[in-house]
Design an enzyme around this catalytic site. Structure first.
Site, PDB file in Angstrom:
ATOM      1  N   LYS A  53      -1.164  59.558  27.249  1.00  0.00           N
ATOM      2  CA  LYS A  53       0.283  59.677  27.050  1.00  0.00           C
ATOM      3  C   LYS A  53       0.582  60.481  25.782  1.00  0.00           C
ATOM      4  O   LYS A  53       1.485  61.317  25.752  1.00  0.00           O
ATOM      5  CB  LYS A  53       0.913  58.275  26.989  1.00  0.00           C
ATOM      6  CG  LYS A  53       0.864  57.571  28.348  1.00  0.00           C
ATOM      7  CD  LYS A  53       1.182  56.086  28.264  1.00  0.00           C
ATOM      8  CE  LYS A  53       0.989  55.449  29.638  1.00  0.00           C
ATOM      9  NZ  LYS A  53       1.176  53.981  29.648  1.00  0.00           N
ATOM     10  N   GLN A  97       2.077  49.094  25.674  1.00  0.00           N
ATOM     11  CA  GLN A  97       1.046  49.229  26.706  1.00  0.00           C
ATOM     12  C   GLN A  97       0.659  47.855  27.254  1.00  0.00           C
ATOM     13  O   GLN A  97       0.336  46.939  26.509  1.00  0.00           O
ATOM     14  CB  GLN A  97      -0.185  49.947  26.121  1.00  0.00           C
ATOM     15  CG  GLN A  97      -1.277  50.234  27.144  1.00  0.00           C
ATOM     16  CD  GLN A  97      -0.826  51.177  28.256  1.00  0.00           C
ATOM     17  OE1 GLN A  97      -0.193  52.192  28.011  1.00  0.00           O
ATOM     18  NE2 GLN A  97      -1.143  50.825  29.500  1.00  0.00           N
ATOM     19  N   ASP A 120       9.658  52.975  29.935  1.00  0.00           N
ATOM     20  CA  ASP A 120       8.920  52.451  31.091  1.00  0.00           C
ATOM     21  C   ASP A 120       9.875  51.902  32.155  1.00  0.00           C
ATOM     22  O   ASP A 120       9.453  51.622  33.277  1.00  0.00           O
ATOM     23  CB  ASP A 120       7.963  51.326  30.658  1.00  0.00           C
ATOM     24  CG  ASP A 120       6.593  51.864  30.267  1.00  0.00           C
ATOM     25  OD1 ASP A 120       6.197  52.923  30.799  1.00  0.00           O
ATOM     26  OD2 ASP A 120       5.919  51.224  29.443  1.00  0.00           O
TER      27      ASP A 120
END
Ligand code: NAD
Length: 312
Positions: A53, A97, A120
């Site tokens: 990422k 994460q 997200d």
């Protein structure tokens, strides 16, 4: 019929090239989109995901930083880190994460991310907006599915889409995004009776069950478009040789490395029955990070004037 392979890497590359030019435009307004990744503990797969990422941020010219916290971090400590990032003007996107270590209350942590920085798309505010058809930051993998279809000129409107899987991060948001594009949507899951019959009616079939090669020719209607979200690592030689009997290069790779990836769709069957399909690897996977970058830019566009060209 020769099935068309939907090349996720090529689509990702064009998405990232467009995002890079929007980052350049943002610089005219003195803005550099910024993503913060929070990594708790030492999970090797999570480290690789975060690294990829960050690399994508570099590739489009966005700012990024990784906050590495020890596995013993408590929920209140993690909440404090997230709240600090919420308050920072130079950070547009926050990604925590997953999975988090078991002792951490993941729901509480994700609920603390500012919905405007929730790249997200997991915050209940964004989930609610998605469900009620409002503009929002939507989850990346499902957004990637829509991007693949649109950029491959595959019609969604009016078509019957069947989604296998009802998870909060893939199946459910994929169904909602397809609905927003005016598909007729059926969601299937582990308790759906006669799955093959339901799947065979799909004009667009989304496989997100996390079961290696589960969907076979009996699930795929002639000419269906098949999007395979599954990522399953296989190490059993007999299984790999059975599934990839048609693909000598794959078998050669497996014989060298001892493992290979397969999706939730049988790779030989889909090539014979579908009109178009995403391969694994190289299909849906590459779009996930591209959509994370797209969400980061969308979040950053809040900082630009309403008529700025970077507001795509
Ligand atoms: P999950 O385990 O949370 O959900 C799986 C869903 O599939 C459940 O809703 C379950 O009801 C359904 N299911 C399981 N077995 C079934 C069966 N036999 N018949 C019908 N339905 C069944 O998984 P997830 O997080 O949604 O991920 C799904 C897959 O997608 C996994 O392989 C995962 O690795 C992959 N994934 C890929 C990406 C990507 O970037 N490409 C991102 C996220 C997840």
């Amino acid at each position: 019929m020769v099935a068309r392979i939907l090349d996720g890497k090529a689509i990702r590359d064009s998405v990232l090239a467009e995002l890079a030019s929007r980052v350049e435009q943002a610089a005219h307004y003195g803005i550099r989109p910024g993503l913060a990744a929070v990594l708790v503990g030492e999970d090797p797969a999570s480290k690789i995901y975060v690294r990829n990422k960050i690399r994508a941020c570099d590739r489009i010219g966005a700012h990024s930083e990784t906050l590495r916290l020890p596995a013993e971090t408590t929920t209140p400590e993690l909440v404090a880190v997230v709240e600090d990032l919420n308050g920072r003007e130079d950070i547009d996107g926050i990604l925590v994460q997953l999975p988090l270590p078991g002792h951490i209350d993941a729901q509480r942590v994700l609920g603390c991310v500012s919905p405007e920085k929730d790249v997200d798309g997991f915050h209940p505010v964004n989930v609610g907006k998605l469900a009620s058809g409002q503009a929002c930051l939507a989850p990346c993998t499902p957004r990637g599915l829509i991007e693949i279809l649109k950029r491959s000129q595959i019609q969604i409107k009016g078509r019957h889409a069947v989604v296998v899987g009802r998870s909060n991060i893939v199946g459910k948001p994929a169904a909602l995004l397809l609905l927003a594009e005016h598909a007729t949507v059926t969601i299937c899951h582990s308790r759906t009776p006669d799955l093959p019959t339901v799947c065979r009616r799909a004009e667009i079939l989304v496989a997100a069950a996390g079961r290696p090669a589960m969907l076979t020719r009996e699930h795929i209607g002639d000419g269906a478009v098949v999007l395979d979200v599954g990522i399953n690592r296989l190490q059993d030689a007999a299984t790999v040789h059975r599934l990839f009997a048609h693909d000598p290069r794959r078998l050669e790779g497996f014989d060298k490395s001892g493992s290979t990836l397969v999706g939730d769709v049988h790779p030989g069957d889909v090539a014979q029955c579908a009109s178009a399909y995403t391969p694994v690897p190289g299909g849906v996977g590459p779009l996930t990070i591209a959509m994370l970058m797209s969400n980061t830019l969308a979040a950053a566009s809040r900082r630009t004037p309403a008529d700025a060209p970077m507001r795509a």
